[in-house]
Scaffold this active site. Sequence first.
Site, short mmCIF file in Angstrom:
data_model
loop_
_atom_site.label_atom_id
_atom_site.label_comp_id
_atom_site.label_asym_id
_atom_site.label_seq_id
_atom_site.Cartn_x
_atom_site.Cartn_y
_atom_site.Cartn_z
N TYR A 155 0.81 -1.22 0.00
CA TYR A 155 0.00 0.00 0.00
C TYR A 155 0.85 1.27 0.00
O TYR A 155 0.39 2.31 -0.45
CB TYR A 155 -0.91 0.03 1.24
CG TYR A 155 -2.19 -0.73 1.10
CD1 TYR A 155 -2.18 -2.10 0.84
CD2 TYR A 155 -3.42 -0.10 1.23
CE1 TYR A 155 -3.35 -2.81 0.73
CE2 TYR A 155 -4.60 -0.80 1.11
CZ TYR A 155 -4.56 -2.16 0.87
OH TYR A 155 -5.74 -2.85 0.75
N LYS A 161 3.66 -15.45 2.88
CA LYS A 161 3.88 -16.23 1.65
C LYS A 161 5.38 -16.50 1.57
O LYS A 161 6.07 -16.11 0.61
CB LYS A 161 3.35 -15.42 0.45
CG LYS A 161 3.31 -16.18 -0.85
CD LYS A 161 2.23 -17.26 -0.91
CE LYS A 161 2.37 -18.09 -2.17
NZ LYS A 161 1.50 -19.28 -2.18
N ASP A 213 -2.43 -18.58 1.20
CA ASP A 213 -3.43 -19.31 0.40
C ASP A 213 -4.11 -20.38 1.25
O ASP A 213 -5.32 -20.58 1.19
CB ASP A 213 -2.82 -19.88 -0.89
CG ASP A 213 -1.48 -20.57 -0.68
OD1 ASP A 213 -0.94 -20.53 0.44
OD2 ASP A 213 -0.95 -21.16 -1.65
N ASP A 218 -6.02 -7.18 4.29
CA ASP A 218 -7.17 -6.58 3.61
C ASP A 218 -8.07 -7.67 3.06
O ASP A 218 -9.29 -7.67 3.26
CB ASP A 218 -6.67 -5.67 2.47
CG ASP A 218 -7.82 -5.04 1.71
OD1 ASP A 218 -8.76 -4.54 2.35
OD2 ASP A 218 -7.79 -5.06 0.46
N ASP A 269 -11.87 -9.34 4.79
CA ASP A 269 -13.17 -9.39 4.09
C ASP A 269 -13.72 -10.81 4.09
O ASP A 269 -14.91 -11.03 4.29
CB ASP A 269 -13.03 -8.91 2.64
CG ASP A 269 -13.38 -7.44 2.49
OD1 ASP A 269 -13.20 -6.68 3.47
OD2 ASP A 269 -13.84 -7.03 1.40
C1 IPM Z 1 -10.25 -1.50 4.06
C2 IPM Z 1 -10.53 -0.95 2.70
C3 IPM Z 1 -9.40 0.00 2.33
C4 IPM Z 1 -8.11 -0.81 2.32
C5 IPM Z 1 -9.62 0.71 0.99
C6 IPM Z 1 -10.91 1.49 1.00
C7 IPM Z 1 -8.46 1.59 0.63
O1 IPM Z 1 -10.68 -1.97 1.78
O2 IPM Z 1 -10.19 -0.72 5.03
O3 IPM Z 1 -10.11 -2.72 4.17
O4 IPM Z 1 -7.81 -1.49 1.32
O5 IPM Z 1 -7.39 -0.77 3.31
MG MG Z 2 -10.65 -3.93 2.62
#
Ligand code: IPM
Ligand code: MG
Length: 360
Positions: free
Chosen positions: A146, A195, A227, A251, A255
């Site tokens: 990032y 990884k 993975d 990240d 999710d």
């Molecule tokens: C998160 C989001 C952010 C990230 C985006 C919006 C830049 O996906 O907070 O997980 O990737 O960190």
């Molecule tokens: Mg995210």
Amino acid sequence: MKCRITCIPGDGIGPEIVAQAKKVLERVAEKYGHQMEFQDILMGGASIDVYGEPLTQEAIDKAKGADAVLMGSIGGDAATSPWYRLPPNLRPEAGLLRIRKELGLFANLRPAVLYEELAAACPLKEEISRAGFDLLIMRELTGGLYFGERKTVVENGVRKALDTLTYDENEIRRIAVKAFDIAGKRRGKVTSVDKANVLDSSRLWRAVVEEVAKDYPGVKLEHMLVDNCAMQLVKNPAQFDVILTENMFGDILSDEASMVTGSIGMLASASLNDTKFGLYEPSHGSAPDIAGQDIANPIATVLSAAMMLRYSFDLDREADAVEAAVRQVLREGYRTGDIMSPGCQKVGCSRMGALLAERI
Ligand code: IPM
Ligand code: MG
């Protein structure tokens, strides 16, 4: 206690859900004799609309001057919103990345809990969901891909893009220390995800995490390739306590973990630096499709406010009261649309906020 809180209502459902968290915090203040001082700043699309940039220096200074920041969500629909016709460094997400970096928020804590009351929403087979799970992803937030060098060039008529994944040992050590500290207060297990079969940055990550582990004889360390971790999260999520990982892997895995709970509208997060300061926000996004309709689930933001009480203000009793109010409201059968199930009572965002505040 006086709590000076900077709020970022942001975009989409952000303003609605932050309003509910404020309602709950006001009630906490009233009940336990504290003072909440709120100040709003603009970030993301809301800031672009007014200032032409997703985060101003003035907003950063206001955030720095507070004890903690409470955020809703930022961003819009990339296909239709004019914000996404701007260059990448002026889009809503750039504001979020900048505030993380400016405030030094390197540790991102994302709990993923399967609530007993919401077990039916879990998309996994019942034999897996029955075991329940309660894990926390400790994601490094200010390094890695990032924030590494990035560019797009044309070489001999061929377009080429470059992103770099860099970590130094100090960045790895400080996030590892946070993970082991927290695991020591939970179930005593750290799964470090990398990884290392391919990446140098992961091999350094693994080596430094092992050094840190020596200071925590009471915490069990295991390493897992990313993975495999993605697979284990749906196969047997109950095996995890604290998952420690770098920015990009965190990240993606966070999710996945939130989807596995079936109720992303319930999941809080905290981003911390080396002091008591932190930024607290729901794990979900700005859901522009349902913004302004009073149907969003404010619980993730309310639980983020509970994390704020716990980590930035050391108000454990008050944080417990907020978390208990959430469980009580669920037990009583109130649900927003995203977690609705037959026989429950459907309520809107603002009513859910009021119900929670009443139960403090
Ligand atoms: C998160 C989001 C952010 C990230 C985006 C919006 C830049 O996906 O907070 O997980 O990737 O960190
Ligand atoms: Mg995210």
